[in-house]
Design a protein around this motif. Structure first.
Motif, mmCIF file in Angstrom:
data_model
loop_
_atom_site.group_PDB
_atom_site.id
_atom_site.type_symbol
_atom_site.label_atom_id
_atom_site.label_comp_id
_atom_site.label_asym_id
_atom_site.label_seq_id
_atom_site.Cartn_x
_atom_site.Cartn_y
_atom_site.Cartn_z
ATOM 1 N N ASP A 66 -0.809 6.994 -3.758
ATOM 2 C CA ASP A 66 -1.202 6.834 -5.156
ATOM 3 C C ASP A 66 -0.233 7.582 -6.074
ATOM 4 O OD1 ASP A 66 -3.704 5.974 -6.933
ATOM 5 O OD2 ASP A 66 -2.959 7.921 -7.634
ATOM 6 N N THR A 88 -8.507 -5.295 -2.867
ATOM 7 C CA THR A 88 -8.321 -4.991 -4.297
ATOM 8 C C THR A 88 -7.653 -6.172 -4.991
ATOM 9 O OG1 THR A 88 -8.010 -2.681 -3.711
ATOM 10 C CG2 THR A 88 -7.329 -3.316 -5.930
ATOM 11 N N LYS A 94 -4.552 9.985 -0.810
ATOM 12 C CA LYS A 94 -5.070 8.773 -1.450
ATOM 13 C C LYS A 94 -3.989 7.691 -1.523
ATOM 14 C CE LYS A 94 -7.285 6.940 -5.525
ATOM 15 N NZ LYS A 94 -7.252 6.942 -6.980
ATOM 16 N N THR A 115 -5.947 -2.832 0.363
ATOM 17 C CA THR A 115 -5.102 -3.218 -0.767
ATOM 18 C C THR A 115 -5.311 -4.698 -1.076
ATOM 19 O OG1 THR A 115 -3.543 -1.678 0.224
ATOM 20 C CG2 THR A 115 -2.744 -2.956 -1.651
ATOM 21 N N ARG A 120 0.861 -1.175 0.000
ATOM 22 C CA ARG A 120 0.000 0.000 0.000
ATOM 23 C C ARG A 120 0.900 1.228 0.000
ATOM 24 N NH1 ARG A 120 -2.119 2.925 4.461
ATOM 25 N NH2 ARG A 120 -4.196 3.801 4.098
ATOM 26 N N SER A 175 -2.965 3.666 -2.739
ATOM 27 C CA SER A 175 -3.321 2.644 -3.728
ATOM 28 C C SER A 175 -2.324 1.501 -3.667
ATOM 29 C CB SER A 175 -3.271 3.226 -5.141
ATOM 30 O OG SER A 175 -4.179 4.260 -5.281
#
Lengths: 311, 249
Positions: free
Chosen positions: B12, B74, B32, B71, B9, B34
């Motif tokens: 972003d 996802t 943010k 994460t 993680r 990602s």
């Protein structure tokens, strides 16, 4: 204190990256030894012995080192590690491949891509694609380090007279083997050590169009590079890529043509001494780092530039 | 064949990173986060191997704060079968992560571990190589193509001079470069399905791993800024500037 520098070479000749790494070793201070791991690499070993400031060259020649497979090179370095306080490799694809393997086998936390030495245990390295600089201090007994070559001016290739000691390499690990290599052939200077770099981006439109950059690169005796967008689009080979995850360059002159200037591209070239940008979009971020910019059509401007250079 | 993929993680990649004014690091609050883009490529490759009938199970592993669960969800939505979070509040450095992954590999016995070549936060480019070293396995870094072939992986690597292909014996470690594949978009039905997939949480202690950092960060600063220069009207003016002002040609 003794420092081991892992040489970057193509067996016959030594790459400049080796001398940048020796420069970093000199900043740390101590007796500098250079390891040439390879097969039939005596030429590189002799060149290493000439480098200013090198005390000894370790020449490990063996067939199993011929392709510089990480497993075999790491085993060799780990066997030598005891005598050293620092082990340095240039942050080339070879260096980045093998150094962490060495570090883990020695149970030390590697320090990647240093750009400055503050003391023998404290170093500066870029993080977040160069958007921040971290100063880190190592608590490990042996420091395993990769050196960003643009951070250190290469030491002289002559002036030294080191002894060359032949050493044995451990047997082949049997874990991996070399299959083939596609080397991009070029008569131009190497991208990472060229004084002038001409790079093209997505704005070039096609691989064919990159040809218009050639007369310019010829005239300037420049290496040719590209942005990630141009490589991803298949315009040019991967090894042309300049950026956070491609090559890091810092030439005297960087000419960015049809490159918008994404953060990850800037990370690879923003330490160039002079940056020129040619782009049709006057809002392109590349103009925020360029010393000289021209807004206009590159297909018209590049040939004009070549004509002006001839005058 | 089991395939293990590690995912990190990170901030972003579109976020403009800001250095904290006290010099202790970069601002991560309300930023943010990602999955590291290289790890996304690693996961995509594993999913393609499963779709090709080569991989039988994909395990996604993440190390760090509890928030890494996102994460991992996802990862499950992209196509991992199950996930393991190794939860720790420590700053986990590559050697510590490699030791955690080693312990998990010994438990799960994957034939292939795919990792991103580097995380875009600390740009270390170490964990895969370290894991290979600790396990005594073969490694192929910076992969742009992977072909599985009877107990071996034939991997094309992006190297300084061009491309190099090597053959590595399984079990093996592969780290991904940008052009290995283009990761798929996560679809809503897959996000829903991912919620039902198993996610196990472990602590480094339970794996017997000491994760104490070896590198101390003294300070973090902004790099010197480049100033925007001047616009010149044409090629003639540019050549004049380069010759007479910058004196680089």
């Amino acid at each position: 204190m003794a420092i081991l520098v892992i040489a970057e070479h193509d067996h016959g000749t030594l790459k400049v990256a080796t001398r940048n790494t020796v420069a970093a070793a000199q900043k740390i201070g101590g007796e500098i030894h250079v390891l040439v791991a390879g097969h039939n690499a005596d030429g590189a070993a002799r060149a290493a012995a000439q480098i200013a400031g090198v005390a000894k060259v370790l020449d490990a020649g063996a067939p199993q080192l011929g392709e510089l497979l990480a497993e075999n090179v790491a085993a060799l370095v780990v066997a030598l590690a005891k005598g050293y306080t620092h082990i340095l490799a240039p942050a080339t694809s070879n260096g980045k491949d093998v150094a962490p393997r060495i570090a883990a086998l020695l149970d030390v936390q590697q320090i990647s891509e240093i750009i400055a030495v503050e003391s023998p245990d404290t170093f500066v390295r870029p993080i977040y694609a160069g958007n921040a600089l971290a100063t880190v201090k190592s608590r490990d007994a042996i420091k395993v380090i990769t050196v960003r070559t643009t951070g250190f001016d290469a030491v002289a290739s002559t002036g030294g007279n080191a002894s060359i000691e032949k050493i044995e390499a451990p047997a082949d690990s049997g874990l991996s083997s070399f299959v083939s290599r596609e080397v991009s052939k070029s008569e131009r200077p190497e991208l990472t050590s060229a004084k002038i770099v001409v790079s093209g981006g997505r704005g070039m439109g096609s691989g064919e169009n990159f040809k218009i950059l050639e007369p310019l690169a010829d005239k300037l005796n420049a290496a040719m590079g590209a942005s990630r967008a141009a490589v991803d689009a298949g315009f040019v080979p991967n090894d042309w890529q300049v950026g956070q995850t491609g090559k890091i360059v810092a030439p005297d002159l960087y000419v960015a043509i049809g490159i918008s200037g994404a953060i990850q591209h800037l990370a690879g070239m923003k330490d160039s001494r002079v940056i020129v940008a040619i782009n049709k979009d006057e809002e392109a971020p590349i103009f925020q780092v360029a010393d000289y910019g021209i807004v206009g059509d590159l297909f018209k401007l590049v040939p004009e530039l070549v004509e002006e250079l001839k005058k | 064949m089991k395939v293990l993929v590690s995912v990190k993680r990170v901030i972003d990649y579109n976020v403009k990173v800001r250095v904290k004014s006290d010099g202790t690091g970069v601002e991560t609050a309300n930023v943010k986060m990602s999955m590291n883009p290289f790890d996304e490529i690693a996961l995509e490759e594993a999913v393609r191997l499963k779709e090709a009938g080569i991989a039988t199970e994909i395990i996604a592993v993440s190390c760090g704060l509890q928030a890494c669960q996102e994460t991992l969800r996802t990862a499950l939505a992209i196509g991992a079968d199950r996930a393991i979070l190794v939860e720790s509040g420590e700053e986990l450095q590559p050697l510590a992560v490699a030791k955690i992954l080693k312990a998990i590999c010994q438990k799960e016995t994957p034939q292939l571990v795919i990792l991103g070549k580097q995380a875009i936060d600390d740009d270390s480019n170490q964990t895969g190589q370290m894991l290979a070293a600790l396990l005594g396995w073969s490694q192929a870094t910076f992969a742009s193509k992977i072909v599985m072939d009877k107990g071996k992986a034939v991997v094309t690597r992006e190297v300084d001079g061009g491309l190099e292909t090597i053959s590595i014996k399984l079990p093996a470690i592969v780290t991904t470069d940008l052009r290995l594949n283009e990761p798929r978009y996560v679809t809503l039905p897959n996000i829903m399905k991912a919620k039902k997939k198993p996610l196990e949480t472990l602590k480094p202690d339970a794996l017997g791993v000491d994760v104490a950092p070896r590198l101390q960060t003294i300070r973090v600063v902004e790099p010197p800024k480049r100033k925007a220069g001047v616009k010149v009207p044409d090629a003639k003016a540019l050549v004049d500037k380069l010759r007479n002002e910058a004196k680089v040609i």
